[in-house]
Structure formats: structure tokens, C-alpha cells
Design a protein around this motif. Sequence first.
Motif, PDB file in Angstrom:
ATOM      1  N   ASP A  13      27.107  79.819  10.121  1.00 10.66           N
ATOM      2  CA  ASP A  13      27.207  78.672   9.052  1.00 10.66           C
ATOM      3  C   ASP A  13      28.726  78.660   8.236  1.00 10.66           C
ATOM      4  O   ASP A  13      28.245  77.945   7.450  1.00 10.66           O
ATOM      5  CB  ASP A  13      26.148  79.953   8.587  1.00 10.66           C
ATOM      6  N   LYS A  14      29.585  79.063   8.890  1.00  8.23           N
ATOM      7  CA  LYS A  14      30.862  78.967   8.492  1.00  8.23           C
ATOM      8  C   LYS A  14      31.601  78.148   9.251  1.00  8.23           C
ATOM      9  O   LYS A  14      33.525  78.260   8.976  1.00  8.23           O
ATOM     10  CB  LYS A  14      31.507  80.870   8.289  1.00  8.23           C
ATOM     11  N   GLY A  15      30.997  77.611  10.112  1.00  7.38           N
ATOM     12  CA  GLY A  15      31.628  76.592  10.647  1.00  7.38           C
ATOM     13  C   GLY A  15      32.560  77.161  12.099  1.00  7.38           C
ATOM     14  O   GLY A  15      33.459  76.327  12.626  1.00  7.38           O
ATOM     15  N   LEU A  16      32.156  78.328  12.785  1.00  9.06           N
ATOM     16  CA  LEU A  16      32.505  77.774  13.934  1.00  9.06           C
ATOM     17  C   LEU A  16      32.517  77.145  15.333  1.00  9.06           C
ATOM     18  O   LEU A  16      30.988  76.536  14.976  1.00  9.06           O
ATOM     19  CB  LEU A  16      31.812  79.915  14.148  1.00  9.06           C
ATOM     20  N   CYS A  17      33.264  76.646  15.537  1.00  6.44           N
ATOM     21  CA  CYS A  17      32.807  75.126  16.367  1.00  6.44           C
ATOM     22  C   CYS A  17      32.481  76.101  17.772  1.00  6.44           C
ATOM     23  O   CYS A  17      31.544  77.563  18.400  1.00  6.44           O
ATOM     24  CB  CYS A  17      33.984  75.691  17.287  1.00  6.44           C
TER      25      CYS A  17
END
Length: 174
Positions: A13-17
Motif C-alpha cells: 500500500d505504501k509502494g513496496l516494490c
Amino acid sequence: MELVEQLKKDGTDKGLCRLWQMKLRKGLGTEALVALYIKGIDFCISEDFPTLDFLRTHFKGVCEPFGVFIDEDMPTLANKADLVLNGACRGMLEYDGYSVSRIYIRHSSEIAVNVSDHAVVTIDIFDRARLHLSVGGNDASVILNVYGTNTDIDFVDGDKPSNVIVNFNNKTTY
């Protein structure tokens, strides 16, 4: 929801690849999760992942042996590498000999750090954290990366020693 699955969801949700999502596999223990946290500390700090409340709920009391502290009145620690101090930590850290360390001081932590001999220490300080820094001798080296304008840095021996490099970053995180 299982802890690792919740971390994966929150991180995504926070953009973790995708590569790091794949590292969060079921069955990882505290030591492995803390190792991932430290290895990916730039993302974790910049995205406030996991949140301080999540750390308090799921990791306080179990992650300290691996270098992550949360709201701790810490014992004096010597020559510990890769420490992350979250919440309202208080304590003293000492580095001497040929030790090398990275320290991340966050939130409202207040830490005294003594560096001497040939020790090399990099300190990243964020939020409203306070640092009391003492450097003994000319052979020790400290790199201090300051994020935001609410941090407080006290050079215990007076002026900034010549073997301390201070980088003021014009932002609150990486």
C-alpha cells in the motif's frame, strides 16, 4: 491476518516494490524481519513503514537483541552495529577501537553517543530526536545526517569537532 502478510499488505500500500514483497515470505521469524527492516531502512523511514504503533504492538520486547529498539530505556551499549531507535528511546552508546556502525535515531528518542579511537560512526537523525555527541581524539570519525529542523544536536565538548561531518538535509526524510 498473519504478521508477515500484514506487513506485505501495508508495504504494498505504501509502494513496496515487487522484489521486496517477495522477500516477505510466510514463516519469517523476528530476526529475519528485523534484518529486512534494517536492510531496507531507507524505504521504511521515508514511508513510515511499519508505523510506530505497529512496531509497538508487534515488535516491542522481541526485536531489541537484533538492533531495533522501541520506546526503550536502553542499557549502555558498546560497539553495536546497525541500530534503529524508534519512539522514545533513551540511552548511551559507546564506540571505540576499530568499530564501524550506522545509527538511526527517530521520533522523540534522546541518545548520548561517545566515539573514540579509530571508530567510524554514521548517524542519521530524524523527527524530534535529540543527540548528545562526544568525540574523543582525532582518529575517530562521525558523519551526522540531519533530516528536518526539529532535531536537537548537542556537541558535549563544545563546538563541533573537526572529525565530525554534519550534513543538513533540507527535507524530513530520505
